[in-house]
Design a protein around this motif. Structure first.
Motif, PDB file in Angstrom:
ATOM      1  N   SER B 209       0.820  -1.203   0.000  1.00 18.81           N
ATOM      2  CA  SER B 209       0.000   0.000   0.000  1.00 18.81           C
ATOM      3  C   SER B 209       0.856   1.255   0.000  1.00 18.81           C
ATOM      4  N   LYS B 210       2.129   1.123   0.448  1.00 21.58           N
ATOM      5  CA  LYS B 210       3.029   2.279   0.463  1.00 21.58           C
ATOM      6  C   LYS B 210       3.823   2.381  -0.838  1.00 21.58           C
ATOM      7  N   GLY B 211       3.493   1.516  -1.784  1.00 17.22           N
ATOM      8  CA  GLY B 211       4.101   1.625  -3.108  1.00 17.22           C
ATOM      9  C   GLY B 211       5.481   1.019  -3.222  1.00 17.22           C
ATOM     10  N   ILE B 212       5.750   0.002  -2.417  1.00 18.34           N
ATOM     11  CA  ILE B 212       7.050  -0.652  -2.497  1.00 18.34           C
ATOM     12  C   ILE B 212       6.870  -1.994  -3.207  1.00 18.34           C
ATOM     13  N   ALA B 247      -9.857 -18.302   6.590  1.00 16.30           N
ATOM     14  CA  ALA B 247      -9.693 -16.858   6.690  1.00 16.30           C
ATOM     15  C   ALA B 247     -10.357 -16.176   5.505  1.00 16.30           C
ATOM     16  N   LYS B 248     -10.599 -14.885   5.672  1.00 16.35           N
ATOM     17  CA  LYS B 248     -11.213 -14.114   4.587  1.00 16.35           C
ATOM     18  C   LYS B 248     -10.306 -12.943   4.286  1.00 16.35           C
ATOM     19  N   ILE B 249      -9.994 -12.730   3.016  1.00 17.18           N
ATOM     20  CA  ILE B 249      -9.179 -11.582   2.618  1.00 17.18           C
ATOM     21  C   ILE B 249     -10.129 -10.451   2.218  1.00 17.18           C
ATOM     22  N   ASN B 250      -9.951  -9.271   2.824  1.00 11.02           N
ATOM     23  CA  ASN B 250     -10.807  -8.134   2.513  1.00 11.02           C
ATOM     24  C   ASN B 250     -10.003  -7.068   1.783  1.00 11.02           C
ATOM     25  N   THR B 251     -10.680  -6.296   0.976  1.00  6.37           N
ATOM     26  CA  THR B 251     -10.009  -5.169   0.342  1.00  6.37           C
ATOM     27  C   THR B 251     -10.666  -3.895   0.851  1.00  6.37           C
ATOM     28  N   GLU B 252      -9.846  -2.968   1.308  1.00  7.19           N
ATOM     29  CA  GLU B 252     -10.403  -1.702   1.785  1.00  7.19           C
ATOM     30  C   GLU B 252      -9.636  -0.560   1.167  1.00  7.19           C
ATOM     31  N   TYR B 253     -10.164   0.669   1.354  1.00  5.63           N
ATOM     32  CA  TYR B 253      -9.510   1.829   0.759  1.00  5.63           C
ATOM     33  C   TYR B 253      -9.195   2.847   1.825  1.00  5.63           C
ATOM     34  N   ASN B 256      -6.674   8.329   1.253  1.00  7.51           N
ATOM     35  CA  ASN B 256      -6.167   8.833  -0.036  1.00  7.51           C
ATOM     36  C   ASN B 256      -6.434   7.820  -1.161  1.00  7.51           C
ATOM     37  N   ASN B 257      -7.424   6.971  -0.910  1.00  8.74           N
ATOM     38  CA  ASN B 257      -7.856   6.040  -1.945  1.00  8.74           C
ATOM     39  C   ASN B 257      -6.826   4.993  -2.324  1.00  8.74           C
ATOM     40  N   HIS B 258      -5.903   4.714  -1.362  1.00  9.26           N
ATOM     41  CA  HIS B 258      -4.982   3.602  -1.603  1.00  9.26           C
ATOM     42  C   HIS B 258      -5.686   2.313  -1.255  1.00  9.26           C
ATOM     43  N   LYS B 259      -5.478   1.316  -2.113  1.00 10.08           N
ATOM     44  CA  LYS B 259      -6.094   0.020  -1.831  1.00 10.08           C
ATOM     45  C   LYS B 259      -5.261  -0.685  -0.734  1.00 10.08           C
ATOM     46  N   ILE B 260      -5.939  -1.215   0.257  1.00  6.76           N
ATOM     47  CA  ILE B 260      -5.206  -1.999   1.261  1.00  6.76           C
ATOM     48  C   ILE B 260      -6.007  -3.233   1.624  1.00  6.76           C
ATOM     49  N   ARG B 261      -5.275  -4.358   1.681  1.00  3.72           N
ATOM     50  CA  ARG B 261      -5.954  -5.608   2.008  1.00  3.72           C
ATOM     51  C   ARG B 261      -5.785  -5.932   3.479  1.00  3.72           C
TER      52      ARG B 261
END
Lengths: 360, 269, 338
Positions: B209-212, B247-253, B256-261
């Motif tokens: 999410s930090k762009g690395i 387990a369940k993998i979720n996607t959230e924002y 600043n609209n960065h996608k984070i799981r």
């Protein structure tokens, strides 16, 4: 009260063991007068009942070892301690000593060996009697034992007389005591008139160069007979396992006129070591070996303290004791008490302390 | 991009037990690999092999294109720094003194740190943001602060690669994030590559999410089960087979609209 | 920066000067009263006879006080610095050469040498060899349980120590009481009393041992991080461990060779050093040397002036050392330690 009961009980115990243990080999022939029982009192006041003159003696102590041989019973002594067995002069006087077994090591008696040897009397020193576990071991053997002490001259007289009584040699022991007392008297009488300024300051090395006397020790007592100033008596020496040590610098402070050493070789060490070199007595060559005969003369376990007194008086005040020829005195002493002719060579060994004791 | 570390067909076993076999992956400059797997799957042993503390049986490790066995001990340390999972404090050295130990690989046989080393050390302390603690005994710091000290020590080593063994163990939320953010910062500014053993899949998602550039490696039963993009490796399916956990993998924002799981644990199978 | 350098120089100078000053001062102290001026007159005579002064004074200063003080400095420094090194390498603030069995191993080696080879220079070799054997055995015994090496190492050391002491006692039992026993007894009773210039030859291995520790002192910091971290930091841990343990054992056993076993210095001096300059071995090693030297000179001087008997130095170091150790244990639980 309790003590008396236990002593009585002990005597009964000992008696019963002896009577049961030895009843078989006894012959029915007429009982020799020598074999009739008798009772003696030892150095700590115990009464010891003996069945007859001991024929198999174990001396668990050097003083007793020397005395038994002196009293002519060396051949009846199949067990002793290492120090007695290693003495070359005693070996020459009593050749059977070579076969004697050492039954005490590092203060512990080998009770089983003593029993196996059929010992009929044990001589032990007071400190062994005070050691409860050793005492119990000895009492378990059922063998009659005689306790002796010899930390002072008075105790030494008593020790001679006790051992004499035990072996029915009282008159010879008495002779020895008289010689001892006479030696003291001979020296004291003359020293009395020697002015204080003619009496030197003396340092006595005991076994090790820096080990010395304190007030109350036998060393302090017999040296005191000669009227010298024994330097270490005035120090605040610390007692460590019944031994007292000083420091070399302290000896420099005392600045003795003369140094005497009882252990063979210590005199040479003192004369040669560079640390001792600055000491006045060393510079002037006044370092002497105390003679060694059947023991280191003047050591507590030594029977030769009277000789030590005469030797020292002769050394310190030759002009007052010119009539005493120490070589002659030695010859006479061993002739009288050991019935042994010492050769001139042996006399030299005794006086130099060299070649008189075998290494372990 | 330059390849820093390449592990190919690596196998290692103790006399009585096989630990892992046929492990392969590679790490490029500026990249982070999150090495995951259940307890006892061999992660730490793998890291020890990479640092040449243990010696693998088969396969090969190349560091900057050269087989690792061609390196001397200090040359390895010039290229790989290490942040341990557990560190027992025996002597209460000051933070400065601990960080200075990172300079070991750059000193001679009997050398001591000089002015240049002090400079590296001060910079490293600054980078992880603990300058205010520099003179303090590190025995008096919190667990999170000690981890930062150890990170600073690794930084002063000045190596292109840092190996970390579950560095966030025993840290609370804030300290975990503080540590991860410091890593992000370093990765971006210094272009340092990181190989990190971890138990939290979120770490990989966080870095992403930090762009690395992040890769995840999932280890199980002595093999690399899956290796690649975090989305691909950290799947509900993989977690089920490797950990035995639903387990369940979720996607959230984020704001600043960065996608984070994120991952929600539902229960054991 | 400039001020720092200047401070550094002053500290270094003080560390070297302190033992020298102590050696000098002890020349004035003793049971034998020597005037201050006379001491100077003897010192400036360079060993020649001084007019108007008894020769005793020169002997006391040159033969009794000076060699003891110099040897005290070397022995104290050796024991203290070895203790610091052992503590760092074994990552254990509670160990020293006594606890690791080095001293009793050395005493055993020396007894072996006295009984079977007649003593002499072989003492040094045997005491070093068995000193090393003792450390290794302690280390191995400590590793049997593995999990908590800090405690088991101490346990291993105690076991190994008593093992070697038992054998030394056995040798005492069989030794000839007139020629060998006094030499043997000496090994178990620490004293500087019999040190003369002849024994100064032991300074060479002590100096080498201390030098080995001194030049690798910063690396002890790294080693104290533990085997794995030190390796990851780029240190060839095995080489440095062997080098530093070897140096510390050499210094300790050589000291034991001329003074017998003297306890506590290796434990307490490094900790006093830590309180003064912190844990960095770059500073701790030099200050331990200096403090160890001063401490032993002071204890030895006390042991020879308090009474006209010599008080065994081990008693004095223990009297000072034991309360300190308890204090230290208390401190180890809290405070700067964890």
């Amino acid at each position: 009260m309790k003590k008396r009961i236990s002593i009585i009980f002990l005597c009964i115990l000992i008696l019963s063991i002896i009577s049961t243990g030895c009843s078989q080999p006894m012959s029915t022939e007429e009982v020799d007068r020598e074999d009739s029982p008798y009772t003696i009192t030892d150095c700590i006041g115990r009464e010891v009942e003996l069945k007859g003159i001991p024929k198999r003696i174990a001396t668990l102590d050097p003083f007793a070892g020397q005395t038994v041989i002196m009293l002519g019973h060396g051949d009846n002594m199949p067990a002793t301690v290492g120090g007695v067995k290693r003495d070359l002069l005693l070996q020459a006087i009593s050749p059977t000593l070579a076969e004697a077994k050492v039954v005490k090591e590092s203060g512990a008696i080998n009770a089983e060996a003593v029993l196996a040897m059929g010992i009929d009397i044990l001589f032990i020193k007071g400190d062994m009697y005070e050691n409860t576990s050793e005492k119990e071991k000895i009492e378990m053997t059922g063998i009659p034992y005689v306790v002796i002490n010899y930390e002072t001259m008075e105790e030494q007289f008593k020790a001679f007389s006790v051992i004499g009584d035990a072996l029915k040699e009282s008159s010879k022991a008495e002779m020895m005591i008289n010689y001892y007392k006479d030696a003291i008297k001979r020296v004291e009488e003359r020293v009395k008139d020697i002015p204080l300024e003619e009496r030197p300051k003396l340092y006595h090395s005991v076994n090790e160069a820096l080990r010395t006397d304190i007030e109350g020790s036998l060393g302090a007592e017999w040296i005191g007979v000669t009227g010298v100033e024994n330097v270490s008596l005035e120090g605040d020496l610390l007692l460590k396992k019944r031994k007292t040590f000083t420091t070399l610098e302290q000896i420099f402070v005392w600045d003795p006129d003369i140094i005497i050493c009882n252990e063979s070789g210590v005199d040479k060490f003192i004369l040669q070591d560079e640390k001792w070199a600055g000491l006045r007595a060393v510079r002037e060559g006044n370092v002497y070996q105390i003679p060694i005969g059947v023991s280191r003369w003047g050591h507590p376990s030594s029977t030769e303290t009277p000789l030590a007194i005469l030797w020292l008086a002769n050394l310190l005040y030759p002009q007052y004791f010119s009539d005493i020829d120490i070589k002659n005195e030695i010859k006479e002493y061993y002739k009288t008490f050991y019935d042994f002719e010492v050769s001139d060579e042996i006399i030299e060994n005794i006086l130099s302390g060299v070649g008189i004791r075998a290494p372990k | 991009m330059e390849e820093i570390l390449k592990v190919s067909n690596l196998s290692f076993s103790y006399p009585s037990k096989n630990i892992f076999s046929e492990v392969s992956f590679s790490l490029r400059k500026g990249e982070i690999i999150c090495l995951m797997g259940p307890n006892g799957c061999g992660k730490t042993t793998l890291l020890d092999n990479i640092m040449a503390i243990l010696h693998y049986d088969k396969g090969e490790i190349t560091l900057m294109g050269k087989p690792i066995y061609n390196y001397k001990r200090r040359e390895i340390a010039q290229n790989i720094a290490y942040v341990p999972q557990i560190h027992n404090v025996v002597f209460p050295y000051t933070v400065e003194q601990v960080v200075m130990m990172g300079r070991t690989a750059h000193l001679g046989y009997f050398g001591e740190p000089g002015p240049k080393d002090i400079e590296y050390c001060n910079k490293a302390i600054e980078k992880v943001g603990i300058s205010h603690l520099a003179k303090k005994p590190y025995s008096q710091l919190s667990g999170g602060e000690v981890k930062l000290v150890l990170l600073a020590r690794a930084l002063s080593q000045n190596s292109p690669l840092i190996v970390m063994d579950e560095p966030t163990t025993n840290l609370d939320f804030k300290n975990i994030l503080l540590f991860l953010e410091t890593i992000v910062d370093l990765s971006k500014k210094e272009n340092i590559s990181i190989l990190m053993a971890t138990h939290s899949p979120e770490h990989a998602f966080f870095f992403q999410s930090k762009g690395i550039v992040v890769k995840a490696a999932l280890m199980s039963n002595g093999i690399i089960k899956d290796f690649g993009e975090p989305e691909k490796v950290i799947s509900e399916e993989n977690i089920k087979t490797v950990y035995g956990v639903n387990a369940k993998i979720n996607t959230e924002y984020t704001e600043n609209n960065h996608k984070i799981r994120s991952i929600t644990l539902l229960g054991t199978i | 920066m400039k001020k720092n350098l200047k401070n550094n120089f002053i500290i270094k100078a003080a560390l070297i000067l302190a033992p020298l000053v102590m050696i000098f001062l002890t020349l004035f102290l003793g049971r034998y009263r020597i005037g201050i001026i006379d001491v100077f007159r003897v010192l400036f005579s360079g060993g020649r006879e001084v007019k108007g002064l008894p020769i005793e004074i020169s002997t006391i200063i040159y033969q009794l006080r000076l060699p003891r003080a110099i040897a005290g400095a070397f022995i104290g420094a050796s024991l203290a610095v070895s203790g610091a090194a052992f503590q760092g390498v074994f990552r254990n603030p509670l160990v020293n050469s006594g606890i690791l069995g080095v001293s009793s191993g050395a005493a055993f080696g020396a007894s072996l040498s006295i009984i079977f080879f007649g003593g002499g220079l072989s003492n040094y070799f045997f005491s070093f060899a068995f000193g090393i054997v003792a450390v290794l055995l302690s280390y191995l015994a400590g590793r049997i349980y593995g999990s908590t090496p800090v405690i088991t190492l101490v346990l291993g050391g105690v076991v190994v120590s008593s093992f070697f002491s038992a054998f030394t006692s056995l040798f005492k039992y069989i030794a000839d009481p007139y020629s060998e026993l006094p030499a043997l007894t000496f090994w178990t009773m620490g004293s500087l009393a019999s040190i003369g210039y002849k024994q100064f030859i032991a300074f060479i291995p002590m100096f080498i041992g201390m030098g080995m520790i001194y030049i690798s002192r910063w690396k002890i910091n790294v080693l104290s991080m533990g085997q794995k971290e030190a390796t990851a930091l780029g240190l060839d841990t095995k080489i440095y461990q062997v080098f530093i343990i070897g140096g510390a054992t050499l210094a300790t056993t050589s000291a034991v060779c001329i003074s017998g076993t003297i306890g506590w210095i290796g434990l307490i001096i490094p900790h006093i050093g830590r309180m003064l300059v912190g844990n960095d071995n770059s500073k701790l090693i030099p200050i331990s040397m200096s403090l160890g030297a001063c401490f032993l000179i002071a204890m030895d001087t006390a042991s020879r002036i308090i009474s006209s008997s010599e008080i065994p130095i081990g008693i004095l170091t223990s009297i000072v050392g034991t309360p300190f150790f308890v204090y230290l244990l208390k401190r180890t639980k809290g405070g700067g330690w964890k």
